[in-house]
Design an enzyme around this catalytic site. Structure first.
Site, mmCIF file in Angstrom:
data_model
loop_
_atom_site.group_PDB
_atom_site.id
_atom_site.type_symbol
_atom_site.label_atom_id
_atom_site.label_comp_id
_atom_site.label_asym_id
_atom_site.label_seq_id
_atom_site.Cartn_x
_atom_site.Cartn_y
_atom_site.Cartn_z
ATOM 1 N N LYS A 70 0.797 -1.223 0.000
ATOM 2 C CA LYS A 70 0.000 0.000 0.000
ATOM 3 C C LYS A 70 0.835 1.281 0.000
ATOM 4 O O LYS A 70 0.373 2.317 -0.478
ATOM 5 C CB LYS A 70 -0.948 0.005 1.200
ATOM 6 C CG LYS A 70 -2.046 -1.044 1.113
ATOM 7 C CD LYS A 70 -3.006 -0.928 2.274
ATOM 8 C CE LYS A 70 -4.159 -1.901 2.115
ATOM 9 N NZ LYS A 70 -5.198 -1.703 3.135
ATOM 10 N N ASP A 106 -10.199 2.458 1.670
ATOM 11 C CA ASP A 106 -10.225 2.051 3.081
ATOM 12 C C ASP A 106 -10.652 3.241 3.945
ATOM 13 O O ASP A 106 -11.478 3.117 4.845
ATOM 14 C CB ASP A 106 -8.832 1.598 3.551
ATOM 15 C CG ASP A 106 -8.398 0.278 2.933
ATOM 16 O OD1 ASP A 106 -9.275 -0.559 2.647
ATOM 17 O OD2 ASP A 106 -7.186 0.087 2.753
ATOM 18 N N GLY A 129 -1.593 -1.061 15.755
ATOM 19 C CA GLY A 129 -1.104 -1.200 14.395
ATOM 20 C C GLY A 129 -0.398 0.054 13.927
ATOM 21 O O GLY A 129 -0.608 1.139 14.486
ATOM 22 N N SER A 130 0.443 -0.083 12.899
ATOM 23 C CA SER A 130 1.183 1.089 12.417
ATOM 24 C C SER A 130 1.445 1.043 10.911
ATOM 25 O O SER A 130 2.206 1.848 10.382
ATOM 26 C CB SER A 130 2.528 1.202 13.154
ATOM 27 O OG SER A 130 3.312 0.028 12.944
ATOM 28 N N GLY A 131 0.815 0.113 10.196
ATOM 29 C CA GLY A 131 1.038 -0.022 8.756
ATOM 30 C C GLY A 131 0.115 0.856 7.930
ATOM 31 O O GLY A 131 -0.494 1.806 8.440
ATOM 32 N N GLY A 132 -0.004 0.503 6.647
ATOM 33 C CA GLY A 132 -0.798 1.310 5.725
ATOM 34 C C GLY A 132 -2.263 1.400 6.110
ATOM 35 O O GLY A 132 -2.874 2.466 6.050
ATOM 36 N N MET A 133 -2.857 0.282 6.510
ATOM 37 C CA MET A 133 -4.265 0.304 6.908
ATOM 38 C C MET A 133 -4.447 1.087 8.193
ATOM 39 O O MET A 133 -5.445 1.799 8.366
ATOM 40 C CB MET A 133 -4.782 -1.128 7.076
ATOM 41 C CG MET A 133 -6.276 -1.201 7.352
ATOM 42 S SD MET A 133 -7.229 -0.599 5.939
ATOM 43 C CE MET A 133 -8.893 -0.903 6.528
#
Length: 272
Positions: A70, A106, A129-133
């Site tokens: 992403k 999203d 969490g810390s990613g793209g989503m």
């Protein structure tokens, strides 16, 4: 109406490290129901530049992009919608005559679900969490007026960066915090993963929360959602997220917006 692919059929696709069947079944069901000459196929690749180049060269109309692509895919497209520029994460690429424009549906899905479920804007929350989503979810929360939050992430660099960019605090673990809303944006609870049977938050934190939100969609009833339902909490599932973001992708690819009845029928078909 039964569709038969031909030389004029427009191809749409998804690109993911772990392809699923939801998008394929959702999009193809709607193409057939609405009589659209499109076909959707799920792909996996370790060669992201090659895959994006293939979309451009072969005239693939649209591509849904999942983890872990992403953020890396941003450098490979031609134009970014505001939803991508705001959070540096894309999940949708639309190809118009070789010009690739990226979107983040999203973000749109999260925005809609917070309103649909009437989550109070003064709710304290913890987002794991810390990613793209996680960027998409946290940005939708911030833009929706949810100011009292903390980012919980084991990856300190990514967690701190996400928190600071959006005006939230960061911590490695929830510890003794007991926020009103818990949001899981990690693979914890995902079918086939190392932590498929795990709760994303401590059981007692779930029990005192008011809202439980899990972005994991396979299964839609994750351990976190199951416990939240059992405790009578307001729950938002990953199935709801994936369905709305897929609907918005469908509209971007085809220019057609299905009725709510058609949408719900496609979701029911896709999850079976």
């Amino acid at each position: 109406m039964q569709m038969h692919p031909n030389k004029d059929t427009q191809l749409c696709m998804s690109l993911s490290a772990r392809p699923g069947n939801f998008g394929l079944r959702f999009h193809n069901h709607l193409y057939e129901q609405l009589g659209l000459n499109f076909y959707y196929k799920a792909f996996s690749s370790q060669d992201l530049p090659g895959a994006i180049g293939g979309i451009r060269a072969l005239g693939v109309r649209g591509c849904g992009v999942s983890m872990p692509f992403k953020e890396a895919a941003i450098a490979l497209v031609d134009e970014l919608d505001d939803s991508v520029q705001a959070i540096d994460s894309l999940n949708t690429i639309v190809n118009t005559d070789g010009h690739l424009k990226a979107y983040n549906t999203d973000y749109i899905a999260i925005e809609q679900l917070l309103k649909k479920h009437a989550v109070p804007k003064d709710s304290t929350f913890a987002l794991r969490g810390s990613g793209g989503m996680a960027k998409a979810v946290a940005s939708a929360l911030r833009d929706g007026g949810y100011a009292n939050g903390v980012i919980v992430a084991r990856n300190e660099a990514a967690g701190r960066a996400l928190a600071q960019n959006l005006g939230y605090a960061w911590r490695a673990e929830l510890a003794d915090m007991r926020p009103q809303m818990l949001i899981n944006v990690t693979p914890i609870g995902m079918t086939g993963g190392a932590e498929a049977d795990a709760l994303a938050f401590d059981a007692d934190a779930v029990d005192v929360a008011e809202t439980v939100f899990d972005v994991v969609s396979i299964p839609s009833e994750t351990p976190l959602i199951v416990r939240g339902r059992a405790q009578g909490k307001r729950v938002i599932t990953g199935l709801e997220v994936i369905a709305i973001q897929a609907l918005e992708q469908f509209v971007l690819y085809t220019g057609v917006r299905p009725t709510d009845e058609q949408f719900q029928a496609a979701v029911a078909f896709a999850r079976n």
